[in-house]
Design a protein around this motif. Structure first.
Motif, mmCIF file in Angstrom:
data_model
loop_
_atom_site.group_PDB
_atom_site.id
_atom_site.type_symbol
_atom_site.label_atom_id
_atom_site.label_comp_id
_atom_site.label_asym_id
_atom_site.label_seq_id
_atom_site.Cartn_x
_atom_site.Cartn_y
_atom_site.Cartn_z
ATOM 1 N N GLU A 20 0.820 -1.215 0.000
ATOM 2 C CA GLU A 20 0.000 0.000 0.000
ATOM 3 C C GLU A 20 0.850 1.261 0.000
ATOM 4 O OE1 GLU A 20 -2.433 -0.663 3.397
ATOM 5 O OE2 GLU A 20 -3.879 -1.939 2.319
ATOM 6 N N ARG A 21 2.081 1.145 0.518
ATOM 7 C CA ARG A 21 2.992 2.297 0.522
ATOM 8 C C ARG A 21 3.943 2.271 -0.672
ATOM 9 N NH1 ARG A 21 3.364 0.790 6.108
ATOM 10 N NH2 ARG A 21 5.463 -0.062 5.741
ATOM 11 N N SER A 22 3.783 1.227 -1.544
ATOM 12 C CA SER A 22 4.645 1.067 -2.733
ATOM 13 C C SER A 22 6.118 1.000 -2.339
ATOM 14 C CB SER A 22 4.422 2.208 -3.734
ATOM 15 O OG SER A 22 3.087 2.205 -4.192
ATOM 16 N N GLU A 23 6.397 0.298 -1.253
ATOM 17 C CA GLU A 23 7.767 0.166 -0.759
ATOM 18 C C GLU A 23 8.281 -1.244 -1.016
ATOM 19 O OE1 GLU A 23 7.563 3.349 2.980
ATOM 20 O OE2 GLU A 23 7.514 1.177 3.364
ATOM 21 N N PRO A 24 9.468 -1.374 -1.570
ATOM 22 C CA PRO A 24 10.055 -2.715 -1.753
ATOM 23 C C PRO A 24 10.513 -3.284 -0.413
ATOM 24 C CG PRO A 24 11.638 -1.040 -2.378
ATOM 25 C CD PRO A 24 10.352 -0.309 -2.057
ATOM 26 N N TYR A 25 10.710 -4.588 -0.371
ATOM 27 C CA TYR A 25 11.171 -5.235 0.859
ATOM 28 C C TYR A 25 11.984 -6.471 0.495
ATOM 29 C CZ TYR A 25 7.299 -8.431 -0.121
ATOM 30 O OH TYR A 25 6.455 -9.317 -0.730
ATOM 31 N N ARG A 26 12.714 -6.960 1.459
ATOM 32 C CA ARG A 26 13.409 -8.235 1.327
ATOM 33 C C ARG A 26 12.877 -9.192 2.382
ATOM 34 N NH1 ARG A 26 18.036 -8.502 -1.927
ATOM 35 N NH2 ARG A 26 18.694 -6.482 -2.781
ATOM 36 N N ILE A 27 13.116 -10.469 2.150
ATOM 37 C CA ILE A 27 12.606 -11.507 3.048
ATOM 38 C C ILE A 27 13.710 -11.927 4.001
ATOM 39 C CG2 ILE A 27 11.539 -13.786 3.161
ATOM 40 C CD1 ILE A 27 10.765 -13.316 0.163
ATOM 41 N N PHE A 28 13.417 -11.883 5.298
ATOM 42 C CA PHE A 28 14.394 -12.301 6.309
ATOM 43 C C PHE A 28 14.090 -13.738 6.720
ATOM 44 C CE2 PHE A 28 15.537 -12.781 10.846
ATOM 45 C CZ PHE A 28 16.922 -12.672 10.703
ATOM 46 N N HIS A 29 15.064 -14.631 6.473
ATOM 47 C CA HIS A 29 14.878 -16.053 6.776
ATOM 48 C C HIS A 29 15.524 -16.461 8.100
ATOM 49 C CE1 HIS A 29 13.605 -16.691 2.573
ATOM 50 N NE2 HIS A 29 14.575 -15.848 2.265
ATOM 51 N N GLY A 30 16.489 -15.683 8.558
ATOM 52 C CA GLY A 30 17.207 -16.052 9.772
ATOM 53 C C GLY A 30 18.581 -16.621 9.496
ATOM 54 N N GLY A 100 14.450 -22.216 0.446
ATOM 55 C CA GLY A 100 15.601 -21.821 -0.354
ATOM 56 C C GLY A 100 15.771 -22.708 -1.569
ATOM 57 N N GLY A 101 15.465 -24.005 -1.392
ATOM 58 C CA GLY A 101 15.548 -24.921 -2.532
ATOM 59 C C GLY A 101 14.532 -24.612 -3.600
ATOM 60 N N PHE A 102 13.359 -24.100 -3.193
ATOM 61 C CA PHE A 102 12.326 -23.748 -4.162
ATOM 62 C C PHE A 102 12.606 -22.396 -4.809
ATOM 63 C CE2 PHE A 102 8.376 -21.578 -5.308
ATOM 64 C CZ PHE A 102 7.836 -22.498 -6.195
ATOM 65 N N ALA A 103 12.910 -21.389 -4.001
ATOM 66 C CA ALA A 103 13.101 -20.041 -4.534
ATOM 67 C C ALA A 103 14.437 -19.880 -5.236
ATOM 68 C CB ALA A 103 12.990 -19.018 -3.409
ATOM 69 N N GLY A 104 15.431 -20.705 -4.865
ATOM 70 C CA GLY A 104 16.718 -20.679 -5.529
ATOM 71 C C GLY A 104 16.846 -21.851 -6.479
ATOM 72 N N LEU A 159 13.811 -16.357 -6.600
ATOM 73 C CA LEU A 159 14.386 -15.696 -5.426
ATOM 74 C C LEU A 159 13.395 -14.827 -4.669
ATOM 75 C CD1 LEU A 159 17.826 -14.662 -6.985
ATOM 76 C CD2 LEU A 159 17.218 -16.785 -5.831
ATOM 77 N N GLY A 160 12.124 -15.238 -4.639
ATOM 78 C CA GLY A 160 11.120 -14.523 -3.860
ATOM 79 C C GLY A 160 10.653 -13.230 -4.478
ATOM 80 N N THR A 161 10.946 -13.007 -5.766
ATOM 81 C CA THR A 161 10.587 -11.734 -6.394
ATOM 82 C C THR A 161 9.164 -11.714 -6.936
ATOM 83 O OG1 THR A 161 11.521 -12.458 -8.509
ATOM 84 C CG2 THR A 161 12.983 -11.270 -7.004
ATOM 85 N N LEU A 162 8.424 -12.809 -6.777
ATOM 86 C CA LEU A 162 7.019 -12.835 -7.164
ATOM 87 C C LEU A 162 6.101 -13.023 -5.962
ATOM 88 C CD1 LEU A 162 7.220 -15.025 -10.402
ATOM 89 C CD2 LEU A 162 6.830 -12.563 -10.267
ATOM 90 N N ARG A 480 1.268 -8.136 -9.521
ATOM 91 C CA ARG A 480 1.525 -6.847 -8.890
ATOM 92 C C ARG A 480 2.814 -6.870 -8.051
ATOM 93 N NH1 ARG A 480 -4.060 -4.263 -6.783
ATOM 94 N NH2 ARG A 480 -4.455 -6.222 -5.732
ATOM 95 N N ALA A 481 3.864 -7.417 -8.644
ATOM 96 C CA ALA A 481 5.154 -7.540 -7.963
ATOM 97 C C ALA A 481 6.175 -6.518 -8.440
ATOM 98 C CB ALA A 481 5.714 -8.951 -8.173
ATOM 99 N N GLU A 482 5.725 -5.532 -9.205
ATOM 100 C CA GLU A 482 6.676 -4.612 -9.831
ATOM 101 C C GLU A 482 7.390 -3.716 -8.831
ATOM 102 O OE1 GLU A 482 4.711 -3.654 -14.092
ATOM 103 O OE2 GLU A 482 3.362 -3.546 -12.350
ATOM 104 N N SER A 483 6.848 -3.563 -7.619
ATOM 105 C CA SER A 483 7.537 -2.749 -6.619
ATOM 106 C C SER A 483 8.636 -3.535 -5.896
ATOM 107 C CB SER A 483 6.539 -2.215 -5.581
ATOM 108 O OG SER A 483 5.960 -3.279 -4.842
ATOM 109 N N LEU A 484 8.668 -4.851 -6.093
ATOM 110 C CA LEU A 484 9.698 -5.673 -5.455
ATOM 111 C C LEU A 484 10.977 -5.647 -6.278
ATOM 112 C CD1 LEU A 484 7.659 -8.856 -4.429
ATOM 113 C CD2 LEU A 484 8.085 -6.773 -3.106
ATOM 114 N N PRO A 485 12.131 -5.913 -5.646
ATOM 115 C CA PRO A 485 13.366 -6.042 -6.421
ATOM 116 C C PRO A 485 13.213 -7.170 -7.448
ATOM 117 C CG PRO A 485 13.814 -5.997 -4.053
ATOM 118 C CD PRO A 485 12.335 -6.145 -4.202
#
Length: 549
Positions: A20-30, A100-104, A159-162, A480-485
């Motif tokens: 809603e804020r049109s802000e990109p983010y990354r996923i923290f896995h630990g 990680g095996g799926f997204a990578g 890599l989680g971009t979708l 609607r993933a265009e705001s993501l890296p």
């Protein structure tokens, strides 16, 4: 399951707020098994999914498991083995996660039969970039069970971009107690490549195939067959104990005096032993294949001998090695590249690595790859293969698409070559070495794994992976993933043209401070306890027959 649903609702809410804020983010896995510089992710907005780390269920009748994305391979194997089952593809490092095996891209020694890890996923729950939660399955959109099939295919390796994967349904196969493992000696690169292909033939009956090139004239092809039988005169070989050998050193020692299989009978040119299944799956954990020796190279006063490998064992498992690699900053000096090549290009590539990088050993892993387009390494079309003018390369075009490499449905048979070792000390020279490797892989019709340092310019990247670009961009727009890296945004290493470093990087670059920081980071993580307490380790003693019943 209710705990899982509640956790996904929280992830969904966080994602929706960023959308809603049109802000990109990354996923923290630990945790991470990527070697990309960690400082380049600093300051990023994060969606924390580190709590999604449970195996929710194992259905022995259907041979499936419901697995959250941060379940590491060792915990997954422990749970499935309790039901007499195992995933078809298990990444060799215990800390690599299902998500990680799926997204990578995850191709391992069973991938010549079962393909990449994601090809054994029956469905994945994904939080879309606007916060909607969907369940995507493979298949054609007009077939039953193929809901969001385009999303499933596009998200694998992206890599989680979708979107954010929050649950996977995995296919399982019957497990057996041991892997009957054969080491077949080779005396040239060409012979090693030929023997790998032979061992992958269906009539050989192998479940696992990989290889190690210690030098051009000493290679070993490792093949494995699942079995419940242990002959009376055989002992069990293990690799998880602190006094056990590191796998690659054990293989080198067992084959050093063997004649080449090309000039000897199969019995004379090979040796066989029995390894418990989980010990086989994670055989490369101690020492991280062979890169753990680099820690001894760094702390040069510590001898690389059996006593110190035992004494420092807590620090020499892959989880701790990754902590140290990132904490020390040495990932900026260490070449870690995996490439997928047509079989015909393997020998020229090994010659290139030997001449320009001098890195040994090298890992060989045969792969059944999907038809493109994909971010996974796969056989590329002629239009994607460059020559000096950016046109299709005649060597690659004539060799990479050979009938022996191309399956009936477009699948390809490729060879993964792992290149892991010290690069140039100078930062600019290190970048040039990696850039040159990327160009050589491209010329030979190959593709890189994207977990590693990637220096392509954007046009170069999309030329190598461009067969997927139009489809990928359409999916980013549809969901609607265009705001993501983008994938390129996530993988590229940003090189400072002035070569400037902040004070922390300068301190780490001064021996031995970086290494000490890496050790401290590892100790703080307490990851060494995960191996100490691992339930998958063989407990049958030295192989006494009465303990196997």
């Amino acid at each position: 399951m209710e705990r899982h649903r509640q956790a996904v609702r929280l992830v969904s809410a966080a994602v929706r707020a960023y959308f809603e804020r049109s802000e990109p983010y990354r996923i923290f896995h630990g945790s991470t098994n990527s070697t990309r510089p960690a400082h380049q992710k600093a300051g990023a907005r994060l969606v924390d999914i580190s709590g999604l780390r449970d195996v929710l269920s194992v259905d022995a009748a259907r041979r499936t498991a419901l697995v959250e994305p941060n379940v590491p391979m060792d915990r997954l194997v422990e749970r499935t083995l309790a039901h007499g089952l195992v995933p078809p593809v298990v990444m060799e490092f215990p800390g690599i996660t299902a998500g990680g095996g799926f997204a990578g891209t995850a191709g391992e020694s069973s991938s010549f039969r079962h393909g990449y890890f994601d090809e054994n996923v029956r469905g994945v729950e994904i939080v879309l970039p606007d916060g909607e939660v969907v369940f995507a399955r493979p298949g054609k959109e007009d077939e039953d069970g193929g809901e969001y099939a385009d999303l499933f295919k596009g998200a694998a390796g992206a890599l989680g971009t979708l979107g954010v994967a929050t649950l996977l349904e995995l296919r399982l196969i019957e497990a057996k107690r041991f892997v009957r493992t054969t080491y077949r000696r080779t005396s040239s690169v060409a012979e090693a490549v030929r023997v790998v292909r032979e061992e992958c033939e269906r009539d050989r009956g192998n479940d696992y195939v990989d290889g190690i090139l210690f030098s051009k004239d000493h290679g070993v092809v490792v093949s494995g067959k699942l079995t419940n039988e242990l002959p009376d005169d055989e002992k069990v070989q293990t690799f998880s104990g602190a006094w056990d050998p590191w796998f690659y050193m054990h293989v080198r020692e067992r084959t050093a005096a063997l004649p080449s299989s090309a000039s000897a009978t199969p019995k004379e040119g090979s040796v066989t032993e029995y390894i418990p299944l989980a010990e086989y799956l994670f055989r490369y954990d101690r020492g991280g294949f062979w890169v753990g020796q680099a820690a001894f190279d760094y702390f040069r006063q510590v001898p690389f001998n059996r006593f110190f490998r035992w004494f420092l064992d807590d620090f020499l498992h892959t989880r701790m090695l990754y902590r140290a690699l990132h904490g020390s900053g040495e990932s900026g000096r260490f070449v870690v590249q995996d490439v997928g090549l047509p079989y015909e290009a393997a020998e020229p590539f090994v010659d290139y690595v030997s001449e320009h990088l001098g890195i040994w050993p090298l890992w060989l892993c045969p792969l059944k790859t999907p038809a493109g387009p994909s971010f996974h390494p796969h056989l590329r079309s002629a239009s994607d293969l460059p020559d000096g003018d950016g046109n299709s390369n005649s060597y690659s075009n004539s060799n990479s698409r050979s009938s022996s490499s191309q399956g009936k449905k477009g699948e390809g048979q490729m060879l993964n070559i792992g290149v892991w070792g010290w690069g140039p000390k100078d930062g600019d020279a290190f970048v040039r070495a990696n850039r040159d490797l990327e160009r050589r892989v491209d010329e030979l019709g190959g593709m890189k794994w994207l977990y590693a340092h990637t220096y392509y310019s954007e046009p170069e990247f999309w030329r190598a992976y461009g067969g997927h670009r139009a489809r990928y961009e359409a999916l980013r727009e549809r969901y609607r993933a265009e705001s993501l890296p983008s994938v390129y945004d996530k993988v590229r290493v940003k090189v400072d043209p002035k070569g400037e470093k902040d004070w922390k990087s300068r301190v780490k670059a001064t021996w031995p401070f970086g290494g000490l920081v890496g050790i401290w980071k590892g100790i703080k993580s307490r990851d060494y306890l995960l191996h100490r307490r691992a339930a998958w380790k063989w407990s049958g003693g030295a192989g006494e027959k009465e303990k196997l019943a």
